[in-house]
Design an enzyme around this catalytic site. Sequence first.
Site, PDB file in Angstrom:
ATOM      1  N   LYS A  90       0.729  -1.316   0.099  1.00  0.00           N
ATOM      2  CA  LYS A  90       0.007   0.032  -0.102  1.00  0.00           C
ATOM      3  C   LYS A  90       1.044   1.070  -0.010  1.00  0.00           C
ATOM      4  O   LYS A  90       0.520   2.297  -0.373  1.00  0.00           O
ATOM      5  CB  LYS A  90      -0.895   0.032   1.349  1.00  0.00           C
ATOM      6  CG  LYS A  90      -1.851  -1.219   1.209  1.00  0.00           C
ATOM      7  CD  LYS A  90      -3.296  -0.910   1.001  1.00  0.00           C
ATOM      8  CE  LYS A  90      -4.223  -2.068   1.176  1.00  0.00           C
ATOM      9  NZ  LYS A  90      -3.812  -3.314   0.925  1.00  0.00           N
ATOM     10  N   ASP A  91       2.142   1.110   0.449  1.00  0.00           N
ATOM     11  CA  ASP A  91       3.086   2.338   0.251  1.00  0.00           C
ATOM     12  C   ASP A  91       3.203   2.646  -1.009  1.00  0.00           C
ATOM     13  O   ASP A  91       3.478   3.933  -1.264  1.00  0.00           O
ATOM     14  CB  ASP A  91       4.250   1.810   1.080  1.00  0.00           C
ATOM     15  CG  ASP A  91       4.409   1.717   2.544  1.00  0.00           C
ATOM     16  OD1 ASP A  91       3.374   2.287   3.128  1.00  0.00           O
ATOM     17  OD2 ASP A  91       5.147   0.995   2.818  1.00  0.00           O
TER      18      ASP A  91
END
Length: 498
Positions: free
Chosen positions: A113-114
């Site tokens: 998700k980064d």
Amino acid sequence: MYYNSTRNNNISKTASQVITQGISEEGGLFVPNKLPEISEKDILGLINKNYVERAEYVLSLFLNDFDEVEIKYCAENAYTSEKFGCDEITPLAKLFDGTYMLELWHGPTCAFKDMALQILPYLLTTSAKKSVDNKKIVILVATSGDTGKAALEGFKDVEGTQIMVFYPENGVSSMQKRQMTTQEGENVSVCAVKGNFDDAQTGVKTIFTDNEVKNKLAQKDMMFSSANSINWGRLLPQIIYYVSCYCELLKTEQITMGEKINIVVPTGNFGNILAGYYAKKMGVPIGKLICASNQNNVLTDFIKTGKYNRVRDFYTTISPSMDILISSNLERLLYDLSGRNDEKIKEWFNSLNQNGSYEIDVDVKEKLQQEFFAGYCSDEDTKKTIKEVFDKVGYICDTHTAVAVKVYEDYKKETKDDTKTVIVSTASPYKFTDSVLKSLTDNIPQDDYEQVETLNNMTKLDVPVQLSELKEKQVRFNKVIDKKDMIKYVSDLLELDK
Ligand SMILES: *Cc1c(COP(=O)(O)O)cnc(C)c1O
């Protein structure tokens, strides 16, 4: 280029408008009116560029009202080797001959998700300058674990933003709780809510739609926005790594120009794999897109039958970030496969809302099956796969990635397709140490950090500093509130009544 809504082709907006707005008025998702093309020549030009430069190139094809300086600002701030612990940003590891792991988990929170949430704050604040007079952006997030932490890390100390994250008091892992409650940054707050994820989610939705709160915010020159995965600003950055990965395979001479590769993606909300589909449509030589699910196999059934049915049991699995029964980004795919048929999309998704199911037309189903293969994997097989891969080649993968490995093995057995393949690896094994260890041994210590140490001793894989340093960090946020008090919590923090 401009953007339409999947439920109304007459809506036409700029990139900065769709990024600040998040979702269209009538509930549709924003999509580019036409996908830009990437030619072989373009790919050749990117081979000797680094990740940031490749990102700038891809972003510039889509962000029609951003200039070069703004795009550079966004990409350079998001993808630094300090934050990702390596120059490649998304390293590619060879698993077996012709099978590669695209590791998307080297960022600040050790999960993929980064890749999107590190850049979203910059895309959002740059957009807000253009489309909403530079208002301060207040982000509210309800999280079941990964998204909350990734959003906190992305938005921390980004000028012009403030972020508040709500998590279910007993609904996240102890490592995830530790990650969030020790969060640093001047513009962040984290609060536990009594109840489950749905309670936190409903609470956030209630605040979002409260007109009194909205008016008070406007008076203070602020506005709400969301960081959830239907925002175009979260999907777009995911196209970058598919383009970059193809360049990297060429650069290291694993493939030749034009050679097709298959992609396997552990899937939940369908964002990651959709970005792969877009990359393919833009011209990256991609063959099959293999959609891997856990026991919550609503997508497997859908891709095999053309019937989507969310009315089924929900399972809590050891790959929790894929425990999803409504895959929101599927709407964007079906819009594309149906020839941008906004009426059909409205019909299907209204039916999903009202009856919990819909069935697509035969021609759309055939196109779907041409592009995608789908499979799923039980918890037991997930654990077995982690152990087998580790025993065979010494590579340790997390539970989500193991689901993809198993589904890929099944795909190969069924189709005999030996096209070179990239498996998308979405989390560090240390993020799910407990389940990963249980796959390898029966002897598991209780304490989080003893588990990390045990896994480290067994596998020799470096422990990400982002996780090891948490041990020493002070807890900054320990408030637990009732769902009904969330609105007061937000009002107090923003001083809306002063
Ligand atoms: C969110 C997540 C997924 C699922 O990705 P989608 O884009 O929602 O399909 C898979 N693995 C991990 C570790 C995640 O955090």
